[in-house]
Structures are given as C-alpha cells and as structure tokens.
Design a protein around this motif. Structure first.
Motif, PDB file in Angstrom:
ATOM      1  N   GLY A  48       0.787  -1.230   0.000  1.00  0.00           N
ATOM      2  CA  GLY A  48       0.000   0.000   0.000  1.00  0.00           C
ATOM      3  C   GLY A  48       0.813   1.270   0.000  1.00  0.00           C
ATOM      4  N   TRP A  49       2.057   1.199  -0.482  1.00  0.00           N
ATOM      5  CA  TRP A  49       2.879   2.400  -0.570  1.00  0.00           C
ATOM      6  C   TRP A  49       2.561   3.168  -1.850  1.00  0.00           C
ATOM      7  N   GLU A  50       2.828   4.464  -1.830  1.00  0.00           N
ATOM      8  CA  GLU A  50       2.526   5.302  -2.977  1.00  0.00           C
ATOM      9  C   GLU A  50       3.404   4.929  -4.174  1.00  0.00           C
ATOM     10  N   PRO A  51       2.915   5.159  -5.387  1.00  0.00           N
ATOM     11  CA  PRO A  51       3.701   4.795  -6.573  1.00  0.00           C
ATOM     12  C   PRO A  51       4.818   5.791  -6.837  1.00  0.00           C
ATOM     13  N   LEU A  52       5.819   5.315  -7.542  1.00  0.00           N
ATOM     14  CA  LEU A  52       6.896   6.162  -8.042  1.00  0.00           C
ATOM     15  C   LEU A  52       6.417   6.719  -9.375  1.00  0.00           C
ATOM     16  N   ALA A  53       6.241   8.038  -9.463  1.00  0.00           N
ATOM     17  CA  ALA A  53       5.663   8.637 -10.659  1.00  0.00           C
ATOM     18  C   ALA A  53       6.443   9.890 -11.028  1.00  0.00           C
ATOM     19  N   PRO A  54       6.376  10.315 -12.299  1.00  0.00           N
ATOM     20  CA  PRO A  54       7.073  11.540 -12.702  1.00  0.00           C
ATOM     21  C   PRO A  54       6.698  12.709 -11.802  1.00  0.00           C
ATOM     22  N   GLY A  55       7.701  13.497 -11.429  1.00  0.00           N
ATOM     23  CA  GLY A  55       7.485  14.611 -10.529  1.00  0.00           C
ATOM     24  C   GLY A  55       7.554  14.238  -9.066  1.00  0.00           C
ATOM     25  N   TYR A  56       7.803  12.975  -8.793  1.00  0.00           N
ATOM     26  CA  TYR A  56       7.857  12.481  -7.409  1.00  0.00           C
ATOM     27  C   TYR A  56       8.977  13.159  -6.635  1.00  0.00           C
ATOM     28  N   PHE A  57      10.139  13.292  -7.258  1.00  0.00           N
ATOM     29  CA  PHE A  57      11.272  13.966  -6.645  1.00  0.00           C
ATOM     30  C   PHE A  57      11.358  15.387  -7.191  1.00  0.00           C
ATOM     31  N   LYS A  58      11.562  16.330  -6.329  1.00  0.00           N
ATOM     32  CA  LYS A  58      11.632  17.725  -6.724  1.00  0.00           C
ATOM     33  C   LYS A  58      13.064  18.239  -6.562  1.00  0.00           C
ATOM     34  N   PRO A  59      13.749  18.523  -7.669  1.00  0.00           N
ATOM     35  CA  PRO A  59      15.100  19.090  -7.537  1.00  0.00           C
ATOM     36  C   PRO A  59      15.039  20.461  -6.875  1.00  0.00           C
ATOM     37  N   ILE A  60      16.086  20.820  -6.154  1.00  0.00           N
ATOM     38  CA  ILE A  60      16.185  22.165  -5.615  1.00  0.00           C
ATOM     39  C   ILE A  60      16.628  23.091  -6.733  1.00  0.00           C
ATOM     40  N   GLU A  61      16.390  24.381  -6.547  1.00  0.00           N
ATOM     41  CA  GLU A  61      16.799  25.345  -7.552  1.00  0.00           C
ATOM     42  C   GLU A  61      18.310  25.543  -7.483  1.00  0.00           C
ATOM     43  N   VAL A  62      18.976  25.316  -8.608  1.00  0.00           N
ATOM     44  CA  VAL A  62      20.426  25.450  -8.669  1.00  0.00           C
ATOM     45  C   VAL A  62      20.771  26.353  -9.848  1.00  0.00           C
ATOM     46  N   ALA A  63      21.661  27.309  -9.620  1.00  0.00           N
ATOM     47  CA  ALA A  63      22.081  28.192 -10.702  1.00  0.00           C
ATOM     48  C   ALA A  63      22.739  27.379 -11.802  1.00  0.00           C
ATOM     49  N   PRO A  64      22.512  27.742 -13.082  1.00  0.00           N
ATOM     50  CA  PRO A  64      23.077  26.955 -14.190  1.00  0.00           C
ATOM     51  C   PRO A  64      24.566  26.725 -14.071  1.00  0.00           C
ATOM     52  N   ALA A  65      25.312  27.690 -13.569  1.00  0.00           N
ATOM     53  CA  ALA A  65      26.772  27.521 -13.463  1.00  0.00           C
ATOM     54  C   ALA A  65      27.132  26.408 -12.521  1.00  0.00           C
ATOM     55  N   GLN A  66      26.284  26.155 -11.507  1.00  0.00           N
ATOM     56  CA  GLN A  66      26.565  25.121 -10.557  1.00  0.00           C
ATOM     57  C   GLN A  66      26.333  23.723 -11.124  1.00  0.00           C
ATOM     58  N   LEU A  67      25.608  23.652 -12.232  1.00  0.00           N
ATOM     59  CA  LEU A  67      25.314  22.365 -12.838  1.00  0.00           C
ATOM     60  C   LEU A  67      26.340  21.958 -13.867  1.00  0.00           C
ATOM     61  N   ALA A  68      27.332  22.800 -14.098  1.00  0.00           N
ATOM     62  CA  ALA A  68      28.365  22.445 -15.073  1.00  0.00           C
ATOM     63  C   ALA A  68      29.115  21.211 -14.598  1.00  0.00           C
ATOM     64  N   PRO A  69      29.371  20.262 -15.500  1.00  0.00           N
ATOM     65  CA  PRO A  69      30.131  19.056 -15.095  1.00  0.00           C
ATOM     66  C   PRO A  69      31.491  19.444 -14.548  1.00  0.00           C
ATOM     67  N   PRO A  70      31.952  18.739 -13.518  1.00  0.00           N
ATOM     68  CA  PRO A  70      33.269  19.044 -12.962  1.00  0.00           C
ATOM     69  C   PRO A  70      34.377  18.690 -13.939  1.00  0.00           C
ATOM     70  N   ALA A  71      35.483  19.388 -13.830  1.00  0.00           N
ATOM     71  CA  ALA A  71      36.633  19.062 -14.664  1.00  0.00           C
ATOM     72  C   ALA A  71      37.208  17.735 -14.215  1.00  0.00           C
ATOM     73  N   VAL A  72      37.371  16.814 -15.159  1.00  0.00           N
ATOM     74  CA  VAL A  72      37.874  15.484 -14.832  1.00  0.00           C
ATOM     75  C   VAL A  72      39.048  15.172 -15.723  1.00  0.00           C
ATOM     76  N   THR A  73      40.122  14.784 -15.126  1.00  0.00           N
ATOM     77  CA  THR A  73      41.306  14.369 -15.887  1.00  0.00           C
ATOM     78  C   THR A  73      41.307  12.853 -15.987  1.00  0.00           C
ATOM     79  N   PRO A  74      41.184  12.274 -17.200  1.00  0.00           N
ATOM     80  CA  PRO A  74      41.140  10.810 -17.325  1.00  0.00           C
ATOM     81  C   PRO A  74      42.371  10.181 -16.722  1.00  0.00           C
TER      82      PRO A  74
END
Length: 465
Positions: free
Chosen positions: A439-465
């Motif tokens: 009887g648990w609630e379903p997992l449905a689109p919109g279930y998780f709400k991201p916090i507001e993050v400035a676009p610059a903060q979402l840039a992928p980190p620099a990774v050196t292979p």
C-alpha cells in the motif's frame, strides 16, 4: 552479535537517524529517497568526493581511461532525472561522474555526506546498530544501509607453475599505454575484459584473450538505436518468443562468431550476461587479437593452455571480476551463497532487522533507476516503522516468507556471478506487486523535486582521465 555491555563509554546517540555507508550511485539514491520523506540520516564516504567507482581518483576504482557505460544514456539515469542529451549514446566515465555530481547538487545531497570518513566496524547493539568510524568515533543508529559497492575487491585466480612475467588484476589497469611493447594476455571475457582486450589489440605488441566459455555478442546499436533502448521501446514479449526473435536479429547483425575463433556459447541467449562489444569482433576479424582457451599452468615466460598450446607472455591481466565484500561487517550478519549475499529484493536482510545492502546485485539492465525503485520501498518501510508499524510488520512478513523467483524463468549459468542474478522485467514487475500489496505510494514523474540550482553550478566538474 556483540555484547552491548562491552560498548565504549562514549557512544553518540543517533538512534533517531539512519546511517548510509558510501556516496556512490546507490548511496545517493537512498539518500534522495530518505530526504524526500523527511527521514534524518548521516552518510559516510571514505573518499574525498562522491561518485564511487566512477571517480578515477578514488583508490581502488576499476575505472580505466576508455571505460564507458554498457547501458545507454536514455536508459541509464536516475528516476525522473535523465542524463543530458548532449551525452553520447554510451557515456564515457567522465560523463557519468559529471552526471552523478550534477544529481547530488540538484537534490542537495552533498551537505549530509562526511567525506574522508571510512567506516571501520558495524555491530548489532540490541535493536540498534553501533557504527565505528575510522577515527574511532562510535555512533548508534536505528538502521544501516550498506552502499559500499561491488567492484573494488578483486577476485584473482591462482594457476600452478612459476611465471617470469607480470600478473595483475584488471582493477589496477588504467591506460592503454601500459600495453605498449608487451605481449598481453587478458583473462576473462566479461564486458570489462572485452574492452581491455580491445585496448591491448590496439596498443600491445601481441594481444590474446583467454575464455573459459563462449558468449552471445550483442551489438550496441540495432537499426541505429542503442540496443537496450530498442528492447525497452519494443513490444513486451514473453521469454519463449523474445529469445528466438532476438536470436534471429543477432544472426543477421553479428553472424557466427566462431569463424573468428570465439567458442560457441554453452548456454542459451540471456542465460548469462551477454557481451555488448562488436569492437572485439573487429579486432578478431583483423587478426589483432587471438582467442585462447582456459589456462592450465605457467612455465617461465610461457602461459600453457588446456589445449596444450603455449604463448610467451609479458603481462597476464585477470579481468575475472570482484568479490562482494563489506569488510566492516562480520560475514554472518548476512546469508551468503556463491559469494553473494542472499537478500530479499536484493536489499532487505532476512536475518537481521534494519541492516540493508543496496547495490549488491547483478542484472541484465542499467542500475541507477533500479536503485531508485528499491530505495523507494526501503525509505517507505523505514518511515512506516515510526508512523505505521502495522504496515511495516506486513512488509517484514514478506521479507521472511517471499522467495519469488526473480530470474524471469531463465536458467542462468552455474557460476558465482549468477548466484542471485535477476531478470530486469521480472524484477520490476515484482517490485510493483510488492508496493501495491503493502500500500505504498507509486513512483511517478514529478515524485522527486530538484532544488533550484544556478546553471553555473550544474556544469560538469573538470575530470582528468
């Protein structure tokens, strides 16, 4: 079970909270699920950053320079948080790390993680769990979720004889330059072994791959579409029909691989994890890599195979998988079969209350969304322990009694890796059945709400292979 009377005098009481061990993909999944339901938790990560095995600076990671996902971009993301469309069909390891970092920032998960903090020991303490950190600090929690990963404790076979060359496990391999000027033998033909053998074919003086059995090879694309996406979007077929239909497609697209020296599979399609690697066929077709059988022994510079042939080799690299290990726990806290813990829904401990292991599973699909589906049930169970004990007790009855076959009717090959192997469609179907039954609630689109993050903060980190 430890004696609580022997506990250290100073124990921090965190008995209203849940302990998460590890901040890799599985650890972040359960953290998001707990946070959504308002369940307090602490998360410990031995490394200096999150990402688990996908962080190449993480000691013990098996990731090598050319490692990519074997599941595709559109099927591999966390639930309701797709990978960016800018990623390639099969993302590179630096893309996956960037995505994982973005996920943690989007849901505000970093602040609850204590980095550079290994867990030394977990012991039962009555109805609670005592967690000792690497610095000696001891804390008491109501539940512990082990998310310390699967691909870090190498399984290294032993063959008789003396070898004058170098022997390593693939967990130590990082860059194709390591092969230059050497005669290289890769032992094992899982997807990582096949990838590394291709690196050897392109860089080594001579390259060989040792295989105990044949595998079904599946191309990464069918009709221009990633093969797992093709399978997801196509009609849901029963296994008795899906296997011959897919087998026919493989005969069209791949053909008879024994023409290039590969042994014929000793199992039916889907009864073992297939190889998604037609690049290996390319190198076989051009003679850049040769297939050998199982090793019998070493003899100086030579590797002697069970068919009597021998090859002079400089480097033997064992791509022979990993042991599932939780060194901070006594082994008898779980039931083990073939080196794998026996867990309800591959997460819930049948022996000990509120000790869980998320991520210790083998399946024929991508893992991130699967982690989320399991985390959804786990978080609701932990919530019900406090707010709805009757419903929690109903789920505990399933933990004890439900032994549904999750193999989808397939008879998997008899190997340690396939102990507890799950067929993804059967597993998802049963997870949904259990959710509805409790009887648990379903997992449905919109279930998780991201916090507001400035676009610059979402840039992928620099990774050196």
């Amino acid at each position: 079970m430890s004696d609580p009377s022997s506990s250290p005098a100073s124990v921090s009481d965190r008995s209203d909270r849940i302990c998460i061990i590890g901040a890799g993909p599985a650890g972040l999944s359960i953290a998001r699920a707990l946070k959504r339901l308002g369940l307090p938790y602490d998360q410990y990560e031995r490394h200096s950053d999150l990402g688990g095995l996908w962080d190449p600076s993480n000691p013990g990671t098996p990731v090598y320079r050319n490692a990519h996902f074997i599941s595709s971009r559109n099927t591999s993301g966390y639930y309701d948080y797709p990978m960016p469309k800018e990623f390639p069909d099969y993302p590179h390891n630096r893309d996956i790390l960037a995505y994982t970092q973005m996920f943690a920032r989007s849901f505000g998960l970093r602040d609850a993680i204590r980095f550079n903090t290994p867990v030394a020991k977990v012991e039962q303490d009555g109805a609670l769990w005592r967690v000792q950190l690497g610095d000696g600090q001891v804390l008491r929690y109501r539940a512990v979720v082990c998310c310390s990963g699967t691909n870090w404790d190498p399984n290294l076979p032993r063959h008789p004889g003396e070898f004058s060359g170098e022997i390593r496990h693939s967990v130590t391999y990082k860059d194709p330059a390591e092969f230059r000027g050497k005669r290289v033998l890769v032992v094992g033909a899982g997807n990582s072994g096949a990838d590394i053998a291709c690196d050897a074919a392109a860089n080594a003086e001579r390259a060989f791959i040792s295989m105990r059995r044949g595998y079904h090879i599946i191309p990464k694309h069918l009709f221009g579409m990633p093969v797992d996406e093709f399978a997801e979007k196509g009609p849901a077929l029963p296994m008795w029909l899906e296997r011959p239909v897919f087998g026919l497609l493989l005969r069209w697209f791949v053909g008879d691989t024994s023409r290039w020296g590969l042994p014929k599979p000793d199992h039916k399609l889907f009864e073992s994890h297939p190889l998604l690697n037609t690049q290996l066929l390319h190198y076989l077709q051009h003679g850049d890599i040769r297939v050998k059988g199982d090793i019998e022994r070493f003899d100086g510079q030579d590797v002697v195979f069970k068919d009597g042939s021998r090859e002079p080799i400089d480097l033997v690299l064992y791509a022979t998988g990993y042991n599932m290990s939780m060194p901070y726990l006594a082994a008898d806290y779980f039931e083990w079969h073939g080196g794998r813990p026996e867990l309800y829904l591959r997460t819930f401990n049948r022996k000990h209350h509120n000790l869980f292991a998320l991520g210790l599973l083998e399946t024929n699909s991508s893992a991130y969304t699967l982690f989320d589906r399991i985390s959804h049930l786990l978080a609701h169970y932990l919530l019900d322990e406090v707010r709805n004990p009757q419903r929690a007790a109903a789920f505990e009855q399933l933990i004890r009694d439900d032994h549904t076959d999750l193999g989808g009717g397939l008879k998997f090959v008899n190997s340690n890796r396939h102990q507890g192997y799950i067929e993804i469609h059967a597993f998802r179907k049963h997870l949904e059945k259990v959710r509805k039954q409790i009887g648990w609630e379903p997992l449905a689109p919109g279930y998780f709400k991201p916090i507001e993050v400035a676009p610059a903060q979402l840039a992928p980190p620099a990774v050196t292979p």
